[in-house]
Design an enzyme around this catalytic site. Structure first.
Site, PDB file in Angstrom:
ATOM      1  N   ARG A  73     -21.629  -9.930 -11.185  1.00  0.00           N
ATOM      2  CA  ARG A  73     -20.424  -9.150 -11.514  1.00  0.00           C
ATOM      3  C   ARG A  73     -20.738  -7.653 -11.454  1.00  0.00           C
ATOM      4  O   ARG A  73     -19.943  -6.854 -11.000  1.00  0.00           O
ATOM      5  CB  ARG A  73     -19.884  -9.537 -12.896  1.00  0.00           C
ATOM      6  CG  ARG A  73     -18.769  -8.625 -13.346  1.00  0.00           C
ATOM      7  CD  ARG A  73     -17.967  -9.087 -14.546  1.00  0.00           C
ATOM      8  NE  ARG A  73     -18.639  -9.911 -15.500  1.00  0.00           N
ATOM      9  CZ  ARG A  73     -19.516  -9.486 -16.434  1.00  0.00           C
ATOM     10  NH1 ARG A  73     -19.854  -8.209 -16.489  1.00  0.00           N
ATOM     11  NH2 ARG A  73     -20.066 -10.329 -17.276  1.00  0.00           N
TER      12      ARG A  73
ATOM     13  N   TYR B  23       5.024   0.958  -4.741  1.00  0.00           N
ATOM     14  CA  TYR B  23       5.047  -0.505  -4.612  1.00  0.00           C
ATOM     15  C   TYR B  23       5.495  -1.134  -5.941  1.00  0.00           C
ATOM     16  O   TYR B  23       4.993  -0.776  -7.010  1.00  0.00           O
ATOM     17  CB  TYR B  23       3.643  -0.983  -4.214  1.00  0.00           C
ATOM     18  CG  TYR B  23       3.461  -2.472  -4.282  1.00  0.00           C
ATOM     19  CD1 TYR B  23       4.241  -3.318  -3.504  1.00  0.00           C
ATOM     20  CD2 TYR B  23       2.518  -3.040  -5.122  1.00  0.00           C
ATOM     21  CE1 TYR B  23       4.079  -4.693  -3.574  1.00  0.00           C
ATOM     22  CE2 TYR B  23       2.350  -4.419  -5.195  1.00  0.00           C
ATOM     23  CZ  TYR B  23       3.143  -5.232  -4.420  1.00  0.00           C
ATOM     24  OH  TYR B  23       2.984  -6.589  -4.497  1.00  0.00           O
TER      25      TYR B  23
HETATM   26  C1  LIG Z   1       1.108   0.106  -1.080  1.00  0.00           C
HETATM   27  C2  LIG Z   1       0.540  -1.044  -1.862  1.00  0.00           C
HETATM   28  N1  LIG Z   1      -0.317  -0.806  -2.864  1.00  0.00           N
HETATM   29  C3  LIG Z   1      -0.850  -1.816  -3.588  1.00  0.00           C
HETATM   30  C4  LIG Z   1      -0.519  -3.121  -3.339  1.00  0.00           C
HETATM   31  C5  LIG Z   1      -1.119  -4.228  -4.175  1.00  0.00           C
HETATM   32  O1  LIG Z   1      -2.161  -4.827  -3.468  1.00  0.00           O
HETATM   33  P1  LIG Z   1      -2.591  -6.374  -3.657  1.00  0.00           P
HETATM   34  O2  LIG Z   1      -1.458  -7.220  -3.197  1.00  0.00           O
HETATM   35  O3  LIG Z   1      -3.823  -6.461  -2.807  1.00  0.00           O
HETATM   36  O4  LIG Z   1      -2.889  -6.550  -5.114  1.00  0.00           O
HETATM   37  C6  LIG Z   1       0.372  -3.424  -2.306  1.00  0.00           C
HETATM   38  C7  LIG Z   1       0.737  -4.833  -2.019  1.00  0.00           C
HETATM   39  O5  LIG Z   1       1.610  -5.110  -1.228  1.00  0.00           O
HETATM   40  C8  LIG Z   1       0.920  -2.360  -1.541  1.00  0.00           C
HETATM   41  O6  LIG Z   1       1.801  -2.578  -0.547  1.00  0.00           O
END
Ligand SMILES: Cc1ncc(COP(=O)(O)O)c(C=O)c1O
Length: 406
Positions: free
Chosen positions: A51, A103
């Site tokens: 880890r 997001y």
């Molecule tokens: C711009 C962006 N940031 C972060 C994430 C989150 O990533 P993950 O799905 O790998 O947890 C996403 C997921 O679609 C994303 O589009």
């Protein structure tokens, strides 16, 4: 990064040397949870428990750091696990300024999972730097932005936001360091705004936010870095040694690390990142130009088109414009639904950044958790369709979109 070497060379070589025991050219997949110690507390190169450190992950982290021009790279089990690591740095009452179409999963984590910390948030359209300036407070500890953003592909001036964060650093209110040795590097509070840039849509190939003033870069490696739709992972890169110590502490203490096999797959993928991105960008540019001439299309949003509101900024800030296109189909929901049901080569699926082309409907799929009025305010119309353009032959992709639109 090895400054003497260029991006494409670093993609293939950074962080990787032939295996010292066998000479294997590929970094081995170290499927081990622990490492044998010669005497209690005596172990090799920091390897005591996987880890904390695993050789396959260490090679990946060095590779990713090099690609962003960062001193330090950290790999996580998802993009949201990488975000979680940053949010653990904040305290009750801290304030975060977010870009408005961040997001949905990122907003949900801040709003729901960290609700108990009562971190205050302000969401603004950062394409206008005046909005960022007005949102700042003496308690602001982070400015968090995505550029290009999802799904409206807004491009935000990273250097401009950093200047605002620096002005506010002088006005910051100390949030009271705990200074308890037991908290390790987290004992000291973050007392001035840090700039976090989620650069997932660009990948390290198209922009390097640290060179433009970001303190930390975040990637969902699930997307272009993984590049083959076969893994979920995330990463943070920084050149700030204080932040790096804090990130490393939480990475180990919380433990959301990727397994060795996923690290190997990412190392394999970054070897072709530069050639994949080149084809993603070329295909997307041709498709965006073709869509812009199509009579069934109301609007095409692509940072590479002169019609994009931040096209000039995109030209300055990015090396090319990426593989993501958003397009508004004339007539709203029903014509766009019909198109999505008819595509054959594009797959109707969430996610992005893989070699195969995907298509989705943000209002019904990725952004359905946003209430309709908030979606409308962000410009996520019912006719909006998002394309993740893959690296297939562009003529086949255009023919598929054409038959689906007709
Ligand atoms: C711009 C962006 N940031 C972060 C994430 C989150 O990533 P993950 O799905 O790998 O947890 C996403 C997921 O679609 C994303 O589009």
């Amino acid at each position: 990064m090895n400054e003497a070497l260029r991006f494409a060379t670093n993609c293939i070589h950074a962080g990787q040397t032939p295996d010292p025991t066998t000479g294997a050219i590929m970094t081995p997949v170290y499927m081990t949870s622990t490492f044998v110690q010669a005497s209690p507390g005596v172990f090799k190169d920091g390897y005591d428990y996987a880890r904390s450190k695993n050789p396959t992950r260490a090679a990946l982290e060095a590779n990713l750091a090099a690609l962003e021009g960062a001193a330090h790279g950290f790999a996580f089990s998802s993009g949201l696990a990488a975000m979680d690591c940053i949010l653990h740095q904040f305290r009750t009452g801290d304030h975060v300024v977010l870009s408005d179409d961040v997001y949905g999963g990122s907003f949900r984590q801040l709003d729901k999972v960290f609700r108990h910390l009562a971190i205050e948030t302000t969401r603004v359209d950062m394409t206008n730097l005046g909005h960022v300036e007005r949102a700042m407070r003496p308690t602001t500890r982070a400015v968090w932005l995505e550029t290009p953003s999802n799904p409206m592909l807004k491009v935000i001036d990273i250097a401009g936001v950093r200047r605002i964060a620096d002005d506010w650093a002088k006005k910051a209110t100390p949030s009271g360091g705990v200074r308890a040795a037991a908290l390790g590097p987290l004992g000291e509070a973050i007392d001035a705004p840090i700039l976090v840039v989620d650069s997932t849509f660009a990948s390290p190939c198209l922009q390097n936010p640290l060179s433009q003033g970001a303190h930390v870069v975040l990637h969902s490696c699930t997307k272009y870095i993984g590049g083959h739709s076969d893994l979920v992972a995330g990463a943070l890169m920084t050149s700030d040694s204080g932040l790096a110590a804090r990130i490393k502490f939480v990475q180990n203490a919380v433990g959301a690390v990727p397994g060795a096999m996923d690290c190997f797959l990412m190392l394999r993928s970054t070897k072709t990142l530069h050639v994949r991105m080149q084809r993603h960008c070329e295909n997307a540019m041709q498709i965006a130009q073709w869509l812009e001439r199509h009579m069934k299309v109301e609007r095409v949003i692509y940072p590479g088109l002169p019609s994009h509101p931040q096209h000039d900024l995109a030209k300055r800030q990015m090396r090319a414009f990426g593989g993501m296109i958003s397009v508004v189909i004339r007539g709203g929901l029903e014509p766009s639904r019909a198109m999505l049901e008819r595509v054959k080569l594009f797959s109707l699926a969430e996610s992005l950044g893989g070699v195969e082309s995907l298509i989705e409907h943000p209002a019904i799929m990725t952004h359905s958790s946003i209430p309709p009025d908030a979606r409308a305010a962000l410009g996520i119309a019912d006719g909006l369709v998002r394309l993740s353009v893959g690296i297939e032959d562009v003529a086949d992709l255009i023919a598929d979109l054409d038959q689906a639109l007709r």
